[in-house]
Design an enzyme around this catalytic site. Structure first.
Site, PDB file in Angstrom:
ATOM      1  N   SER A 160       0.837  -1.202   0.000  1.00 25.50           N
ATOM      2  CA  SER A 160       0.000   0.000   0.000  1.00 25.50           C
ATOM      3  C   SER A 160       0.866   1.244   0.000  1.00 25.50           C
ATOM      4  O   SER A 160       1.981   1.233   0.555  1.00 25.50           O
ATOM      5  CB  SER A 160      -0.848  -0.044   1.271  1.00 25.50           C
ATOM      6  OG  SER A 160      -1.441   1.196   1.518  1.00 25.50           O
ATOM      7  N   TYR A 205      -1.834  -1.007  10.955  1.00 26.20           N
ATOM      8  CA  TYR A 205      -2.058  -1.537   9.597  1.00 26.20           C
ATOM      9  C   TYR A 205      -0.841  -1.237   8.715  1.00 26.20           C
ATOM     10  O   TYR A 205      -0.298  -2.140   8.064  1.00 26.20           O
ATOM     11  CB  TYR A 205      -3.328  -0.911   8.970  1.00 26.20           C
ATOM     12  CG  TYR A 205      -3.421  -1.201   7.491  1.00 26.20           C
ATOM     13  CD1 TYR A 205      -3.725  -2.486   7.039  1.00 26.20           C
ATOM     14  CD2 TYR A 205      -3.159  -0.211   6.536  1.00 26.20           C
ATOM     15  CE1 TYR A 205      -3.777  -2.770   5.676  1.00 26.20           C
ATOM     16  CE2 TYR A 205      -3.216  -0.483   5.180  1.00 26.20           C
ATOM     17  CZ  TYR A 205      -3.523  -1.764   4.757  1.00 26.20           C
ATOM     18  OH  TYR A 205      -3.557  -2.043   3.412  1.00 26.20           O
ATOM     19  N   LYS A 249       2.087  -3.832   6.913  1.00 29.89           N
ATOM     20  CA  LYS A 249       2.486  -3.896   5.494  1.00 29.89           C
ATOM     21  C   LYS A 249       3.995  -3.691   5.374  1.00 29.89           C
ATOM     22  O   LYS A 249       4.670  -4.373   4.588  1.00 29.89           O
ATOM     23  CB  LYS A 249       1.739  -2.820   4.687  1.00 29.89           C
ATOM     24  CG  LYS A 249       0.265  -3.102   4.509  1.00 29.89           C
ATOM     25  CD  LYS A 249       0.026  -4.268   3.541  1.00 29.89           C
ATOM     26  CE  LYS A 249      -1.411  -4.718   3.509  1.00 29.89           C
ATOM     27  NZ  LYS A 249      -1.655  -5.954   2.787  1.00 29.89           N
TER      28      LYS A 249
HETATM   29  P1  NAD Z   1     -10.935  -6.905   1.234  1.00 32.02           P
HETATM   30  O1  NAD Z   1     -11.134  -6.894   2.704  1.00 32.02           O
HETATM   31  O2  NAD Z   1     -12.120  -6.632   0.354  1.00 32.02           O
HETATM   32  O3  NAD Z   1     -10.270  -8.300   0.774  1.00 32.02           O
HETATM   33  C1  NAD Z   1      -9.422  -9.037   1.609  1.00 32.02           C
HETATM   34  C2  NAD Z   1      -9.921 -10.474   1.602  1.00 32.02           C
HETATM   35  O4  NAD Z   1      -9.067 -11.273   2.425  1.00 32.02           O
HETATM   36  C3  NAD Z   1     -11.343 -10.611   2.171  1.00 32.02           C
HETATM   37  O5  NAD Z   1     -12.115 -11.357   1.260  1.00 32.02           O
HETATM   38  C4  NAD Z   1     -11.142 -11.361   3.490  1.00 32.02           C
HETATM   39  O6  NAD Z   1     -12.250 -12.172   3.798  1.00 32.02           O
HETATM   40  C5  NAD Z   1      -9.873 -12.140   3.218  1.00 32.02           C
HETATM   41  N1  NAD Z   1      -9.075 -12.462   4.409  1.00 32.02           N
HETATM   42  C6  NAD Z   1      -8.689 -11.621   5.412  1.00 32.02           C
HETATM   43  N2  NAD Z   1      -7.917 -12.285   6.305  1.00 32.02           N
HETATM   44  C7  NAD Z   1      -7.797 -13.559   5.844  1.00 32.02           C
HETATM   45  C8  NAD Z   1      -7.130 -14.713   6.323  1.00 32.02           C
HETATM   46  N3  NAD Z   1      -6.443 -14.687   7.470  1.00 32.02           N
HETATM   47  N4  NAD Z   1      -7.229 -15.860   5.604  1.00 32.02           N
HETATM   48  C9  NAD Z   1      -7.953 -15.903   4.451  1.00 32.02           C
HETATM   49  N5  NAD Z   1      -8.602 -14.842   3.955  1.00 32.02           N
HETATM   50  C10 NAD Z   1      -8.526 -13.681   4.649  1.00 32.02           C
HETATM   51  O7  NAD Z   1      -9.758  -5.876   0.909  1.00 32.02           O
HETATM   52  P2  NAD Z   1      -9.233  -5.314  -0.481  1.00 32.02           P
HETATM   53  O8  NAD Z   1      -9.573  -3.879  -0.541  1.00 32.02           O
HETATM   54  O9  NAD Z   1      -9.638  -6.212  -1.575  1.00 32.02           O
HETATM   55  O10 NAD Z   1      -7.665  -5.415  -0.224  1.00 32.02           O
HETATM   56  C11 NAD Z   1      -6.896  -6.522  -0.673  1.00 32.02           C
HETATM   57  C12 NAD Z   1      -5.460  -6.322  -0.228  1.00 32.02           C
HETATM   58  O11 NAD Z   1      -4.979  -5.082  -0.741  1.00 32.02           O
HETATM   59  C13 NAD Z   1      -5.271  -6.249   1.285  1.00 32.02           C
HETATM   60  O12 NAD Z   1      -4.078  -6.906   1.622  1.00 32.02           O
HETATM   61  C14 NAD Z   1      -5.162  -4.754   1.554  1.00 32.02           C
HETATM   62  O13 NAD Z   1      -4.404  -4.488   2.708  1.00 32.02           O
HETATM   63  C15 NAD Z   1      -4.448  -4.285   0.302  1.00 32.02           C
HETATM   64  N6  NAD Z   1      -4.708  -2.871  -0.008  1.00 32.02           N
HETATM   65  C16 NAD Z   1      -6.002  -2.410  -0.098  1.00 32.02           C
HETATM   66  C17 NAD Z   1      -6.234  -1.067  -0.374  1.00 32.02           C
HETATM   67  C18 NAD Z   1      -7.635  -0.513  -0.414  1.00 32.02           C
HETATM   68  O14 NAD Z   1      -7.806   0.692  -0.213  1.00 32.02           O
HETATM   69  N7  NAD Z   1      -8.652  -1.309  -0.696  1.00 32.02           N
HETATM   70  C19 NAD Z   1      -5.152  -0.207  -0.595  1.00 32.02           C
HETATM   71  C20 NAD Z   1      -3.856  -0.710  -0.521  1.00 32.02           C
HETATM   72  C21 NAD Z   1      -3.650  -2.053  -0.221  1.00 32.02           C
HETATM   73  C1  WQD Z   2      -9.260   9.720   1.053  1.00 35.40           C
HETATM   74  C2  WQD Z   2      -9.446  11.209   1.345  1.00 35.40           C
HETATM   75  C3  WQD Z   2      -9.708  11.687   3.677  1.00 35.40           C
HETATM   76  C4  WQD Z   2     -13.532   9.614   4.122  1.00 35.40           C
HETATM   77  C5  WQD Z   2      -6.694   4.657   3.132  1.00 35.40           C
HETATM   78  C6  WQD Z   2      -5.619   3.925   3.899  1.00 35.40           C
HETATM   79  C7  WQD Z   2      -4.558   3.447   2.946  1.00 35.40           C
HETATM   80  C8  WQD Z   2      -5.155   2.627   1.804  1.00 35.40           C
HETATM   81  C9  WQD Z   2      -6.281   3.355   1.141  1.00 35.40           C
HETATM   82  C10 WQD Z   2      -5.123   0.316   2.398  1.00 35.40           C
HETATM   83  C11 WQD Z   2      -8.644  11.683   2.552  1.00 35.40           C
HETATM   84  C12 WQD Z   2     -10.959  12.041   2.925  1.00 35.40           C
HETATM   85  C13 WQD Z   2     -12.370  10.144   3.610  1.00 35.40           C
HETATM   86  C14 WQD Z   2     -14.561  10.495   4.569  1.00 35.40           C
HETATM   87  C15 WQD Z   2     -13.189  12.362   3.922  1.00 35.40           C
HETATM   88  N1  WQD Z   2      -5.747   1.397   2.277  1.00 35.40           N
HETATM   89  N2  WQD Z   2     -12.207  11.498   3.514  1.00 35.40           N
HETATM   90  N3  WQD Z   2     -14.339  11.843   4.445  1.00 35.40           N
HETATM   91  O1  WQD Z   2      -6.909   7.664   3.927  1.00 35.40           O
HETATM   92  O2  WQD Z   2      -5.991   8.067   1.585  1.00 35.40           O
HETATM   93  O3  WQD Z   2      -6.111   5.780   2.483  1.00 35.40           O
HETATM   94  O4  WQD Z   2      -7.233   3.786   2.126  1.00 35.40           O
HETATM   95  O5  WQD Z   2      -3.963   0.104   2.236  1.00 35.40           O
HETATM   96  O6  WQD Z   2      -3.676   2.692   3.711  1.00 35.40           O
HETATM   97  O7  WQD Z   2      -5.063   4.819   4.849  1.00 35.40           O
HETATM   98  O8  WQD Z   2      -8.197   6.889   1.867  1.00 35.40           O
HETATM   99  O9  WQD Z   2     -10.548   6.925   1.166  1.00 35.40           O
HETATM  100  O10 WQD Z   2     -10.004   6.973   3.640  1.00 35.40           O
HETATM  101  O11 WQD Z   2      -9.516   8.987   2.255  1.00 35.40           O
HETATM  102  O12 WQD Z   2     -13.044  13.596   3.845  1.00 35.40           O
HETATM  103  O13 WQD Z   2     -15.604  10.069   5.062  1.00 35.40           O
HETATM  104  O14 WQD Z   2     -10.829  11.450   1.655  1.00 35.40           O
HETATM  105  O15 WQD Z   2      -9.425  12.623   4.696  1.00 35.40           O
HETATM  106  O16 WQD Z   2      -8.229  12.992   2.287  1.00 35.40           O
HETATM  107  P1  WQD Z   2      -6.757   7.203   2.549  1.00 35.40           P
HETATM  108  P2  WQD Z   2      -9.639   7.366   2.265  1.00 35.40           P
END
Ligand code: NAD
Ligand code: WQD
Length: 351
Positions: free
Chosen positions: A126, A150, A154
């Site tokens: 991330s 979190y 990562k």
């Molecule tokens: P999500 O929660 O929709 O998907 C994660 C999946 O993993 C879920 O289906 C959950 O049931 C499964 N899971 C969790 N723990 C598990 C375990 N111990 N064993 C088996 N399955 C398990 O999340 P997402 O948004 O699809 O994110 C996928 C990956 O990408 C994650 O690792 C997340 O940290 C990373 N990521 C997400 C974002 C974002 O904003 N969505 C941003 C950057 C990185």
């Molecule tokens: C985006 C912008 C908020 C909600 C997070 C995690 C990051 C990654 C992606 C997993 C910011 C603003 C948000 C609301 C708002 N996830 N906001 N009102 O914080 O950039 O990233 O998700 O890896 O690790 O930190 O994403 O969508 O929460 O926020 O004003 O109700 O929207 O302040 O500027 P963020 P976000």
């Protein structure tokens, strides 16, 4: 060339979109997911879109015997590892859950991979590992830091994978650092389905648009950005999913360990996102400014030059498509996957 892949967390938001791209390219997909944050319905929808069914195993990546059994039975050539927990606020309250799922889970997976002789891994990292960057856009060699459990989970995994690669050069590991995934599959059948009140901006706005939430709270209008609201690099989830297929090619070519940014390469403010959503949906999004959210940063966007060059990947869908697809998903599935009854579910799939 097609192959067999294990996709951990494949029923989740990014995982389900990636399964669609993989199946459409002719790969065999085995999903391991404990459904802690997803519904099996997501995989039924994947099948409805692709006319191909991923093999689904409900279970936990922290179960070494199960992982061993899956590797022995299906003998995948690559693992795409999405499984983990992702809510920043929850990670502050339940840090051990985050270290257990994200760090120990990856540890078990890697141990079983090595024991099986499988060394090709794509890992979901991330942009959070860049902390509050000193300058923009963010390149992959920027210093890394984390401000919450979190993010630390990562970062720990990234460092663990680096140590692993140093110890044994047979590993090929693509660390993909996602910026802010948004949008949904253009079919409207698959999208993001937060179990609770959404933490992230686009799902929150989507729920305001359907009337499930009253108004958006904009976290701060005094940031040092053009309009005072936070700026982020939003990337369409289908573009993100495609990035994984490009990373697989690198693994097959023996890339070693490499980290790549997956982002659009430009930032949008909260107010710009609200305006794009309003335009795409025809809905008005009421909002109010409130205090900054603890831990937030002013601005963050990627330099995607390395992914463009190495992965031959670039984002093709802009903010308009992200918002239009987010709205299509939300308006046709206002309660997400989970609360649909069987007949309703079938009616939706028939459409
Ligand atoms: P999500 O929660 O929709 O998907 C994660 C999946 O993993 C879920 O289906 C959950 O049931 C499964 N899971 C969790 N723990 C598990 C375990 N111990 N064993 C088996 N399955 C398990 O999340 P997402 O948004 O699809 O994110 C996928 C990956 O990408 C994650 O690792 C997340 O940290 C990373 N990521 C997400 C974002 C974002 O904003 N969505 C941003 C950057 C990185
Ligand atoms: C985006 C912008 C908020 C909600 C997070 C995690 C990051 C990654 C992606 C997993 C910011 C603003 C948000 C609301 C708002 N996830 N906001 N009102 O914080 O950039 O990233 O998700 O890896 O690790 O930190 O994403 O969508 O929460 O926020 O004003 O109700 O929207 O302040 O500027 P963020 P976000």
């Amino acid at each position: 060339m097609t192959s067999t892949l294990l996709v951990t967390g494949g029923a989740g938001y990014i995982g389900s979109h990636t399964c669609i791209e993989l199946l459409q390219e002719g790969h065999q997909v085995v999903v391991l997911d404990n459904l802690s944050n997803s519904s099996p319905e997501a995989l039924h929808r994947v099948e409805a879109i692709t006319s191909k069914a991923p093999i689904f195993i409900e279970g936990d990546i922290r179960n070494p015997a199960l992982v061993r059994d899956i590797l022995a039975r299906y003998n995948p050539e690559h693992i795409i590892h999405f499984a983990g927990l992702k809510a920043v606020g929850e990670s502050v309250k339940k840090p051990l859950d985050y270290y257990a799922n994200n760090v120990s889970g990856t540890l078990v997976l890697c141990q079983e991979m090595a024991a099986h002789g499988l060394f090709n891994l794509v890992f979901s990292s991330s942009a959070t590992v860049y902390g509050d960057p000193a300058s923009l856009p963010i390149r992959e060699n920027f210093p890394r830091s984390a401000t919450n459990p979190y993010g630390r989970s990562k970062l720990m995994v990234e460092r663990m994978l680096e140590d692993l690669y140093l110890s044994d050069p047979r590993w090929n590991i693509a660390i993909l650092r996602y910026f802010n995934p948004a949008g949904a599959h253009p079919s409207g059948l698959v999208g993001e389905d937060p179990a609770d009140i959404p933490n992230n901006l686009v799902p929150y706005i989507s729920q305001v648009a359907t009337g499930r939430r009253e108004k958006l709270q904009v976290f701060g209008n005094d940031w040092s950005t053009a309009d005072g609201t936070g700026v982020r690099d939003y990337i369409h989830v289908v573009d993100l999913a495609r990035g994984h297929l490009c990373a697989l090619r690198q693994l097959s070519q023996g890339c070693g360990l490499k980290a790549w940014n997956l982002g659009l390469g430009r930032g949008y403010s909260v107010l710009e996102v609200v305006s794009a959503f309003e335009k795409a949906s025809g809905q008005t999004i009421p909002y109010q400014f409130v205090d900054r959210r603890p831990g937030d940063i002013a601005a963050c966007w990627a330099d995607p030059a390395s992914s463009q060059k190495d992965l031959q990947w670039s984002a093709e869908k802009g903010i308009e498509e992200m918002m239009a697809d987010a709205w299509r998903w939300q308006s046709t599935n206002p309660d997400g996957y989970s609360r649909l009854s069987g007949p309703e579910r079938l009616r939706k799939l028939d459409r």
